[in-house]
Design an enzyme around this catalytic site. Structure first.
Site, PDB file in Angstrom:
ATOM      1  N   SER A  64      11.875 -33.851 -42.053  1.00  0.00           N
ATOM      2  CA  SER A  64      12.837 -32.452 -42.348  1.00  0.00           C
ATOM      3  C   SER A  64      13.882 -32.787 -43.345  1.00  0.00           C
ATOM      4  O   SER A  64      14.353 -32.057 -44.141  1.00  0.00           O
ATOM      5  CB  SER A  64      13.252 -31.856 -41.124  1.00  0.00           C
ATOM      6  OG  SER A  64      12.106 -31.128 -40.243  1.00  0.00           O
ATOM      7  N   SER A 156      10.180 -27.812 -43.280  1.00  0.00           N
ATOM      8  CA  SER A 156      11.533 -28.452 -42.778  1.00  0.00           C
ATOM      9  C   SER A 156      12.012 -27.644 -41.552  1.00  0.00           C
ATOM     10  O   SER A 156      12.162 -26.429 -41.671  1.00  0.00           O
ATOM     11  CB  SER A 156      12.594 -28.796 -43.823  1.00  0.00           C
ATOM     12  OG  SER A 156      13.754 -29.248 -43.141  1.00  0.00           O
ATOM     13  N   LYS A 157      12.580 -28.357 -40.637  1.00  0.00           N
ATOM     14  CA  LYS A 157      13.086 -27.609 -39.528  1.00  0.00           C
ATOM     15  C   LYS A 157      14.546 -27.675 -39.587  1.00  0.00           C
ATOM     16  O   LYS A 157      15.316 -28.514 -39.096  1.00  0.00           O
ATOM     17  CB  LYS A 157      12.753 -28.299 -38.243  1.00  0.00           C
ATOM     18  CG  LYS A 157      13.082 -27.283 -36.899  1.00  0.00           C
ATOM     19  CD  LYS A 157      12.613 -28.130 -35.435  1.00  0.00           C
ATOM     20  CE  LYS A 157      13.090 -27.542 -34.478  1.00  0.00           C
ATOM     21  NZ  LYS A 157      12.455 -26.008 -34.242  1.00  0.00           N
ATOM     22  N   ALA A 158      14.970 -26.683 -40.737  1.00  0.00           N
ATOM     23  CA  ALA A 158      16.532 -26.911 -41.024  1.00  0.00           C
ATOM     24  C   ALA A 158      17.097 -25.572 -40.551  1.00  0.00           C
ATOM     25  O   ALA A 158      16.560 -24.634 -40.668  1.00  0.00           O
ATOM     26  CB  ALA A 158      16.446 -26.812 -42.741  1.00  0.00           C
ATOM     27  N   TYR A 162      16.604 -20.633 -40.029  1.00  0.00           N
ATOM     28  CA  TYR A 162      16.816 -19.855 -38.917  1.00  0.00           C
ATOM     29  C   TYR A 162      17.714 -18.697 -38.842  1.00  0.00           C
ATOM     30  O   TYR A 162      17.797 -17.908 -38.053  1.00  0.00           O
ATOM     31  CB  TYR A 162      17.129 -20.823 -37.711  1.00  0.00           C
ATOM     32  CG  TYR A 162      15.977 -21.579 -37.247  1.00  0.00           C
ATOM     33  CD1 TYR A 162      15.187 -21.288 -36.212  1.00  0.00           C
ATOM     34  CD2 TYR A 162      15.593 -22.719 -37.911  1.00  0.00           C
ATOM     35  CE1 TYR A 162      14.116 -22.010 -35.860  1.00  0.00           C
ATOM     36  CE2 TYR A 162      14.390 -23.527 -37.506  1.00  0.00           C
ATOM     37  CZ  TYR A 162      13.729 -23.057 -36.481  1.00  0.00           C
ATOM     38  OH  TYR A 162      12.671 -23.883 -36.083  1.00  0.00           O
TER      39      TYR A 162
END
Length: 294
Positions: A64, A156-158, A162
């Site tokens: 990420s 990417s878990k950015a 969110y």
């Protein structure tokens, strides 16, 4: 009952290689990632003292950050070790862990290259994401769509990705729903605000293709569990017009685990044998009772 604020708790948080009192783990107001959304994070769960698929989560955290143009100054093995130490320090056996990395406060402005990269791991008790989940949750359709893969680093878990999830979740709660289902930029079924989705017809599972979605670790686990039971799993485009023609529906994620759905904006489902089987199989897997090993 109001949950105790996260900044005001007992315990310690692993931060940049050392444990710091929970209340003292602070970052400056002018931290780059706070302003420009480039923090990356993971959500891990521990069951009876063991973190499920820990190395997969740590590897995804590293990836990420690379997709956002920076490297976390720790190896996967070091991140694994930090998570294990945080769990042990907490004294918990069943817990949620939040590894998070971010750009620091050395420079402000859109440019980022001179900022130090930080890493922290917090650990706390977090029960079922949805109460009475076997009853099935209710979803509404979000007004926001997941963007095209050439507009954001969608793998990417950015933190910045969110923002529309929070908007969607809050709007759903205001309408009396548990969560929101999001479509993608082409109008296909995508995901909920923090979970992947599956639909069931007979012994077949159908789940959206993953060209814009985060590579879900729970999603992958559930597919393996379903295939081990002999269920056929189809990863494909799913259009909103199809949703009324499925028998069951459920969502999956580290926080949600496996949670049946009973309604999507007036379309009703009845949690049945597939939901029941996979809820049990996933519980067995994370508690190291199942035949499928991860």
């Amino acid at each position: 009952m109001i949950e105790k604020a996260y900044h005001d708790r007992e315990g310690h948080i692993w931060m940049d290689g050392e444990f710091i009192d929970w209340r003292e783990t602070k970052v400056h107001l002018l931290t780059h990632s706070l302003h420009y959304g480039s923090a990356v994070f993971e959500g891990d769960r521990a069951y009876d003292g063991e973190i499920f698929r820990l190395s997969d989560h740590s590897e995804r955290l590293l990836n990420s950050a690379k997709l956002l143009g920076y490297e976390i100054p720790y190896t996967r093995e070091q991140i694994d070790a930090a998570c294990k130490e945080a769990l042990q320090k907490s004294g918990l056996k069943d817990a949620y862990l939040r590894p998070v990395a971010w750009r620091g406060s050395e420079m402000m402005g859109v440019a980022s290259k001179n900022n130090k990269i930080h890493l922290a791991v917090a650990c706390w008790h977090w029960g079922s994401y949805f109460s009475d989940k076997m009853k099935g949750i209710r979803l509404c359709i979000s007004d926001w769509k997941r963007p095209a893969p050439d507009t954001i680093p969608s793998k990417s878990k950015a933190a910045g990705l969110y923002m529309i999830c929070t908007l969607s979740k809050d709007a759903a709660a205001a309408k009396g729903f548990d969560d929101a289902l999001m479509f993608d930029y082409r109008g296909r079924v995508a995901e909920c605000t923090g979970a992947h989705i599956f639909f069931v017809r007979g012994d077949e599972l159908h789940t959206p293709t993953n060209d814009i979605l985060l590579e879900g670790i729970t999603h992958d686990s559930v597919i393996k569990l379903a295939e081990a039971r002999g269920f056929k799993v189809f990863k494909r485009d799913i259009h909103p017009s199809e949703m009324a023609h499925f028998d069951e529906c459920f969502v999956v994620g580290t926080a949600a685990e496996v949670t049946p759905v009973r309604e999507i904006d007036g379309i009703h489902y009845k949690p049945g044998k597939v939901c029941e089987a996979l809820v049990q199989d996933y519980d067995d897997a994370v508690n190291r009772r199942g035949k499928v090993k991860f």
